[in-house]
Design a protein around this motif. Structure first.
Motif, PDB file in Angstrom:
ATOM      1  N   ARG A   1       0.807  -1.225   0.000  1.00 19.44           N
ATOM      2  CA  ARG A   1       0.000   0.000   0.000  1.00 19.44           C
ATOM      3  C   ARG A   1       0.841   1.276   0.000  1.00 19.44           C
ATOM      4  O   ARG A   1       0.297   2.370   0.095  1.00 19.44           O
ATOM      5  N   HIS A   2       2.150   1.134  -0.059  1.00 12.63           N
ATOM      6  CA  HIS A   2       2.996   2.321   0.040  1.00 12.63           C
ATOM      7  C   HIS A   2       2.763   3.237  -1.158  1.00 12.63           C
ATOM      8  O   HIS A   2       2.770   2.785  -2.312  1.00 12.63           O
TER       9      HIS A   2
ATOM     10  N   PHE B   1      -2.429   5.865   1.709  1.00 15.38           N
ATOM     11  CA  PHE B   1      -3.210   4.859   1.002  1.00 15.38           C
ATOM     12  C   PHE B   1      -4.697   5.158   1.160  1.00 15.38           C
ATOM     13  O   PHE B   1      -5.164   5.542   2.231  1.00 15.38           O
TER      14      PHE B   1
ATOM     15  N   TRP C   1      -7.089   0.655  -5.406  1.00 14.66           N
ATOM     16  CA  TRP C   1      -5.994   0.906  -4.461  1.00 14.66           C
ATOM     17  C   TRP C   1      -5.328   2.190  -4.930  1.00 14.66           C
ATOM     18  O   TRP C   1      -4.692   2.219  -5.982  1.00 14.66           O
TER      19      TRP C   1
ATOM     20  N   PHE D   1      -8.514   3.441  -0.401  1.00 11.94           N
ATOM     21  CA  PHE D   1      -9.233   2.529  -1.286  1.00 11.94           C
ATOM     22  C   PHE D   1     -10.419   3.274  -1.857  1.00 11.94           C
ATOM     23  O   PHE D   1     -11.276   3.766  -1.125  1.00 11.94           O
TER      24      PHE D   1
ATOM     25  N   GLN E   1     -11.561  -4.076  -1.262  1.00  7.69           N
ATOM     26  CA  GLN E   1     -10.158  -3.915  -0.876  1.00  7.69           C
ATOM     27  C   GLN E   1      -9.521  -5.250  -0.524  1.00  7.69           C
ATOM     28  O   GLN E   1      -8.331  -5.455  -0.766  1.00  7.69           O
TER      29      GLN E   1
ATOM     30  N   ASP F   1      -5.598  -7.915  -0.905  1.00  7.94           N
ATOM     31  CA  ASP F   1      -5.002  -8.645   0.217  1.00  7.94           C
ATOM     32  C   ASP F   1      -5.003 -10.146  -0.046  1.00  7.94           C
ATOM     33  O   ASP F   1      -4.030 -10.837   0.258  1.00  7.94           O
TER      34      ASP F   1
ATOM     35  N   TRP G   1      -2.245   3.854  -8.614  1.00  5.74           N
ATOM     36  CA  TRP G   1      -3.123   4.834  -7.978  1.00  5.74           C
ATOM     37  C   TRP G   1      -4.170   5.370  -8.959  1.00  5.74           C
ATOM     38  O   TRP G   1      -5.201   5.894  -8.546  1.00  5.74           O
TER      39      TRP G   1
ATOM     40  N   LEU H   1       2.540   2.662  -5.418  1.00  3.45           N
ATOM     41  CA  LEU H   1       1.292   2.929  -6.127  1.00  3.45           C
ATOM     42  C   LEU H   1       1.470   4.007  -7.199  1.00  3.45           C
ATOM     43  O   LEU H   1       0.883   3.905  -8.272  1.00  3.45           O
TER      44      LEU H   1
END
Length: 171
Positions: A2-3, A82, A71, A84, A107, A111, A13, A7
């Protein structure tokens, strides 16, 4: 995963469900159309987990990209946290490496993908090979790679234990 740096660098993003027609303005390269972007999915599988010969297909890349839609980053120019974006996510059923993700996981789809590729046998071997190449030899001994991959599987990827296997080996 998620950094914001990852992204942004891999354009995730901006990645959204394929039918989303919104546009996003970016100073460095003008207007860019939103839509499905496969960069993040391909990097995750090819460079960080399974490896180029890890058994995935182009369809897997596309399905993983769909799982990571939405994301994104909140306030990329200032805070860069981050976020969503549910409306940008593709909620449909996805099949990745032969396993189905339930529809509307939102989301959690991303994962679940990460969890799946981390547990995949190709990842154990790929990560082990990278470590042995770094700490032992440019042409990593196959037997040691296999022992380190077994350690990965037994310890669920505990890098410390993998390094102990390497550093305690005769190789």
């Amino acid at each position: 995963a998620r950094h914001p740096a990852m992204l942004v660098y891999l354009d995730n993003w901006l990645s959204s469900r394929p039918d989303m027609a919104a546009t996003e303005s970016m100073a460095e390269d003008g207007r860019r159309r939103r839509g499905l972007n496969e960069n993040y999915a391909r990097e995750l599988m090819e460079l960080h987990t399974l490896g180029v010969d890890g058994g995935y297909t182009q369809n897997d890349v596309r399905e993983v990209a769909r799982a990571f839609t939405g994301w994104s980053i909140d306030r990329p120019a200032s805070e860069g946290r981050f976020l969503f974006r549910r409306g940008a996510h593709d909620p449909g059923e996805k099949t990745i490496l032969g396993h189905k993700l339930d529809p509307a996981g939102y989301q959690l789809d991303g994962d679940r993908v990460i969890d799946g590729v981390v547990k995949h046998p190709s990842t154990a071997r790929f990560v082990a090979q990278k470590l042995v190449r770094r700490f032992v030899a440019d042409d990593p001994p196959g037997a040691l790679v296999e022992r380190v991959a077994n350690t990965y599987r037994k310890t669920e990827g505990d890098i410390r234990q993998m390094l102990r296997t390497i550093l305690g080996s005769p190789e």
